[in-house]
Write a protein that holds these residues in place. Structure first.
Motif, mmCIF file in Angstrom:
data_model
loop_
_atom_site.group_PDB
_atom_site.id
_atom_site.type_symbol
_atom_site.label_atom_id
_atom_site.label_comp_id
_atom_site.label_asym_id
_atom_site.label_seq_id
_atom_site.Cartn_x
_atom_site.Cartn_y
_atom_site.Cartn_z
ATOM 1 N N MET A 196 0.928 -1.068 0.106
ATOM 2 C CA MET A 196 -0.028 0.095 0.071
ATOM 3 C C MET A 196 0.615 1.372 0.092
ATOM 4 S SD MET A 196 -3.278 -1.009 2.577
ATOM 5 C CE MET A 196 -3.978 0.309 2.640
ATOM 6 N N VAL A 197 1.904 1.347 0.842
ATOM 7 C CA VAL A 197 2.882 2.380 0.772
ATOM 8 C C VAL A 197 3.641 2.588 -0.525
ATOM 9 C CG1 VAL A 197 5.012 3.438 1.993
ATOM 10 C CG2 VAL A 197 3.337 2.218 3.269
ATOM 11 N N LEU A 198 3.942 1.320 -1.139
ATOM 12 C CA LEU A 198 4.577 1.506 -2.520
ATOM 13 C C LEU A 198 3.712 2.086 -3.709
ATOM 14 C CD1 LEU A 198 6.587 -1.999 -2.707
ATOM 15 C CD2 LEU A 198 7.643 -0.012 -2.441
ATOM 16 N N ASN A 199 2.251 1.664 -3.453
ATOM 17 C CA ASN A 199 1.465 1.998 -4.434
ATOM 18 C C ASN A 199 0.642 3.463 -4.161
ATOM 19 O OD1 ASN A 199 0.028 1.334 -6.614
ATOM 20 N ND2 ASN A 199 -1.698 0.656 -5.682
ATOM 21 N N GLY A 200 1.399 4.349 -2.988
ATOM 22 C CA GLY A 200 1.078 5.702 -2.838
ATOM 23 C C GLY A 200 -0.395 5.802 -2.089
ATOM 24 N N LEU A 201 -0.753 4.566 -1.572
ATOM 25 C CA LEU A 201 -2.061 4.633 -1.010
ATOM 26 C C LEU A 201 -1.836 4.785 0.837
ATOM 27 C CD1 LEU A 201 -3.379 1.322 -2.227
ATOM 28 C CD2 LEU A 201 -4.184 3.643 -2.718
ATOM 29 N N ALA A 202 -0.510 5.031 1.326
ATOM 30 C CA ALA A 202 -0.217 5.449 2.615
ATOM 31 C C ALA A 202 1.142 5.886 2.463
ATOM 32 C CB ALA A 202 -0.541 4.359 3.488
ATOM 33 N N THR A 203 1.524 6.714 3.486
ATOM 34 C CA THR A 203 2.877 7.392 3.521
ATOM 35 C C THR A 203 3.691 6.577 4.633
ATOM 36 O OG1 THR A 203 2.326 8.744 5.582
ATOM 37 C CG2 THR A 203 2.022 9.761 3.189
ATOM 38 N N SER A 204 3.058 5.649 5.340
ATOM 39 C CA SER A 204 3.642 4.790 6.482
ATOM 40 C C SER A 204 2.910 3.493 6.745
ATOM 41 C CB SER A 204 4.124 5.433 7.532
ATOM 42 O OG SER A 204 4.586 4.669 8.656
ATOM 43 N N ALA A 205 3.904 2.394 6.853
ATOM 44 C CA ALA A 205 3.018 1.084 7.049
ATOM 45 C C ALA A 205 2.736 1.021 8.341
ATOM 46 C CB ALA A 205 4.450 0.079 6.865
ATOM 47 N N HIS A 206 3.100 1.933 9.322
ATOM 48 C CA HIS A 206 2.842 1.924 10.684
ATOM 49 C C HIS A 206 1.464 2.534 10.997
ATOM 50 C CE1 HIS A 206 7.285 1.287 10.856
ATOM 51 N NE2 HIS A 206 6.923 0.568 11.923
ATOM 52 N N ASN A 207 0.899 3.142 9.743
ATOM 53 C CA ASN A 207 -0.270 4.008 10.279
ATOM 54 C C ASN A 207 -1.739 3.247 9.654
ATOM 55 O OD1 ASN A 207 0.918 6.079 11.336
ATOM 56 N ND2 ASN A 207 1.404 6.985 9.379
ATOM 57 N N ILE A 208 -1.400 1.987 9.146
ATOM 58 C CA ILE A 208 -2.356 1.109 8.607
ATOM 59 C C ILE A 208 -2.882 0.100 9.436
ATOM 60 C CG2 ILE A 208 -3.017 -0.054 6.475
ATOM 61 C CD1 ILE A 208 -0.454 1.015 5.069
ATOM 62 N N SER A 209 -4.198 0.075 9.822
ATOM 63 C CA SER A 209 -4.633 -0.701 10.791
ATOM 64 C C SER A 209 -5.002 -2.181 10.137
ATOM 65 C CB SER A 209 -6.170 -0.191 11.033
ATOM 66 O OG SER A 209 -6.892 -0.306 10.053
ATOM 67 N N HIS A 210 -5.260 -3.102 11.110
ATOM 68 C CA HIS A 210 -5.556 -4.422 10.560
ATOM 69 C C HIS A 210 -6.774 -4.468 9.794
ATOM 70 C CE1 HIS A 210 -5.385 -8.950 11.054
ATOM 71 N NE2 HIS A 210 -6.841 -8.819 10.892
ATOM 72 N N ASP A 211 -7.644 -3.828 9.889
ATOM 73 C CA ASP A 211 -8.923 -3.913 9.334
ATOM 74 C C ASP A 211 -8.622 -3.315 7.857
ATOM 75 O OD1 ASP A 211 -10.337 -5.172 11.167
ATOM 76 O OD2 ASP A 211 -11.304 -3.374 11.803
ATOM 77 N N ASP A 212 -8.042 -2.174 7.682
ATOM 78 C CA ASP A 212 -7.826 -1.686 6.374
ATOM 79 C C ASP A 212 -6.793 -2.488 5.569
ATOM 80 O OD1 ASP A 212 -9.054 0.735 6.391
ATOM 81 O OD2 ASP A 212 -7.249 2.053 7.404
ATOM 82 N N VAL A 213 -5.905 -3.344 6.085
ATOM 83 C CA VAL A 213 -5.106 -4.220 5.566
ATOM 84 C C VAL A 213 -5.838 -5.387 4.688
ATOM 85 C CG1 VAL A 213 -3.375 -6.138 5.756
ATOM 86 C CG2 VAL A 213 -2.962 -3.819 6.596
ATOM 87 N N HIS A 214 -6.831 -5.929 5.481
ATOM 88 C CA HIS A 214 -7.441 -7.163 5.310
ATOM 89 C C HIS A 214 -8.855 -7.019 4.555
ATOM 90 C CE1 HIS A 214 -4.419 -9.811 6.437
ATOM 91 N NE2 HIS A 214 -4.314 -9.222 7.417
ATOM 92 N N TYR A 215 -9.413 -5.678 4.928
ATOM 93 C CA TYR A 215 -10.827 -5.923 4.525
ATOM 94 C C TYR A 215 -11.060 -4.333 3.710
ATOM 95 C CZ TYR A 215 -11.081 -8.769 8.439
ATOM 96 O OH TYR A 215 -11.093 -9.984 9.450
ATOM 97 N N GLY A 216 -9.979 -3.601 3.454
ATOM 98 C CA GLY A 216 -10.335 -2.144 2.913
ATOM 99 C C GLY A 216 -10.388 -2.427 1.385
ATOM 100 N N LYS A 217 -9.961 -3.592 1.038
ATOM 101 C CA LYS A 217 -9.802 -3.633 -0.526
ATOM 102 C C LYS A 217 -9.141 -2.392 -1.326
ATOM 103 C CE LYS A 217 -14.290 -6.450 -0.464
ATOM 104 N NZ LYS A 217 -15.713 -6.536 -1.231
ATOM 105 N N HIS A 218 -8.001 -2.219 -0.743
ATOM 106 C CA HIS A 218 -7.209 -1.043 -1.395
ATOM 107 C C HIS A 218 -6.200 -1.549 -2.502
ATOM 108 C CE1 HIS A 218 -8.588 1.547 1.644
ATOM 109 N NE2 HIS A 218 -8.306 0.835 2.538
ATOM 110 N N LEU A 219 -5.800 -2.981 -2.429
ATOM 111 C CA LEU A 219 -5.050 -3.649 -3.440
ATOM 112 C C LEU A 219 -5.681 -4.446 -4.216
ATOM 113 C CD1 LEU A 219 -2.263 -4.608 -0.534
ATOM 114 C CD2 LEU A 219 -1.947 -2.785 -2.537
#
Length: 407
Positions: A196-219
């Motif tokens: 998500m960081v590589l794709n420009g969807l977030a500035t830091s990996a530490h700011n991404i919640s578990h739910d955003d990772v698995h249920y956000g459908k960003h990737l």
């Protein structure tokens, strides 16, 4: 009295109907088994009556692989050349008209897909500094080991599956041209944060919640692209997979899903497991599905008639990512996760400030699942259960050169 010619005609009709009926039944039985194989993934060899799975696998070990390293995987098995249903069905199907064949679904052309392994050199032009020498050396050994195994293995069998199923666990990052096959319990949450960081969807990996990772459908997954998009990415992107010792991954999944409150795994898996494998289960356990014991979980895993299906958290890597069908350019291991991941990020030209996260995604106060923790869990099993569990994951042990546990 009927004329002899008419009696003869009736006999011929009867015999013809009987022959077509038997052929149709054989075709139906064969196609039913074939369809089931599409849903169960890749399976390997049939154990002759009276022969254990390990002995059956040993008897046909690919050249160059020692027999003590080979065993059958769990699940449904390949029937080999002597399948009488296959001979009849192949003969009948071959008689289909060209028009019937042309009317098949476009996806049918990807049944029997065969992508022979190709060991391409890694592009290391973006790697800076000399500190990656040992990591790079380990990487080349892993790639060569898997390539050599797959080269021998693929000469014996062609996978029968759909291309879309083959790539359904692969995540895409288009900016840096990365394909990542998700293996749960092997650092996948943090890997998706990095994508998500590589794709420009977030500035830091530490700011991404578990739910955003698995249920956000960003990737996006690779199967969301059209056929041209899939093949282009498979042929030009850097493909990576991160794996883990199979027993550690299994115990980690059990601890995560069954030893902590979970609104999905307890009612769906827990209730079914307790109902089938626990004698005299109380009403509360049957109602909530909480408190599944490791031994009960293993009974479910090894049961050919499971009360509920498999799950990606304990499915074999060979059936999640198809390492012998898709030529992964980079093979990382959970045991050396941080250094492998950071080396990979250099290979693909990631920003210098982006480092692979060190934090534990969930249950951070729990002790990490280690070899010692695994040993404690395996004590709950009988010797036969330990052996069968090892057999179930044997292909993963073999492909990624993990040391077999003492069972």
């Amino acid at each position: 009295m009927q004329p002899p010619d008419r009696v003869m005609n009736l006999r011929q009709v009867f015999v013809s109907v009987l022959i077509f009926g038997v052929a149709g039944l054989l075709l139906f039985m064969y196609l039913q088994a074939w369809i089931e194989e599409q849903h169960t993934g890749t399976d390997f060899i049939l154990s002759p009556p009276g022969m254990t799975r390990r002995a059956a696998w040993n008897s046909s070990a690919p050249p160059g692989l020692s027999k003590h390293k080979m065993a059958a995987s769990g699940g449904r098995h390949w029937r080999g050349k002597a399948d009488p249903f296959g001979v009849v069905a192949a003969s009948l199907v071959s008689q289909l008209s060209d028009q019937q064949k042309m009317s098949e679904s476009p996806l049918s052309h990807f049944r029997g897909v065969y992508l022979p392994p190709a060991l391409h050199p890694l592009n290391k032009t973006l790697v800076k500094g000399g500190k990656w020498k040992d990591v790079d050396s380990a990487q080349e050994k892993r790639r060569s080991f898997l390539h050599d195994f797959c080269k021998k293995y693929n000469s014996r069998k062609k996978l029968r599956t759909h291309l879309m199923h083959l790539v359904s666990r692969i995540y895409v990052e288009d900016r840096h041209k990365v394909l990542y096959c998700e293996v749960p319990k092997a650092g996948c949450s943090n890997w998706k944060r990095v994508l998500m960081v590589l794709n420009g969807l977030a500035t830091s990996a530490h700011n991404i919640s578990h739910d955003d990772v698995h249920y956000g459908k960003h990737l996006r997954r690779l199967d969301s692209y059209d056929l041209k998009g899939i093949y282009t990415r498979l042929n030009t992107y850097t493909k990576t997979i991160f794996v883990r010792d199979p027993m550690e991954r299994l115990v980690s999944a059990f601890r995560d899903k069954f030893e902590h409150p979970n609104s999905y795994y307890h009612p769906v898996f827990g209730k079914a497991i307790i109902k089938k494998y626990r004698h005299n289960a109380n009403e509360e356990s049957l109602k909530t599905g909480s408190g599944v014991k490791f031994k009960e979980f293993i009974q479910y895993l090894l049961d050919s008639h499971r009360p509920v299906g498999m799950d990606i958290h304990w499915e074999q890597v060979s059936k999640l990512c198809y390492p012998c069908l898709i030529s992964y350019d980079f093979i990382g291991k959970f045991e050396t996760l941080e250094e492998d991941a950071n080396y990979f990020l250099q290979l693909v030209g990631a920003p210098a400030e982006l480092k692979f996260p060190k934090f534990k995604d969930r249950h951070s106060s729990d002790e990490r699942t280690s070899a010692e923790v695994v040993r404690q869990y395996l004590k709950e099993l009988s010797k036969e259960e330990r052996q069968l569990t090892y057999d179930f994951y044997y292909l993963d042990y073999l492909m990624f050169n993990y040391t077999s546990p003492i069972v």
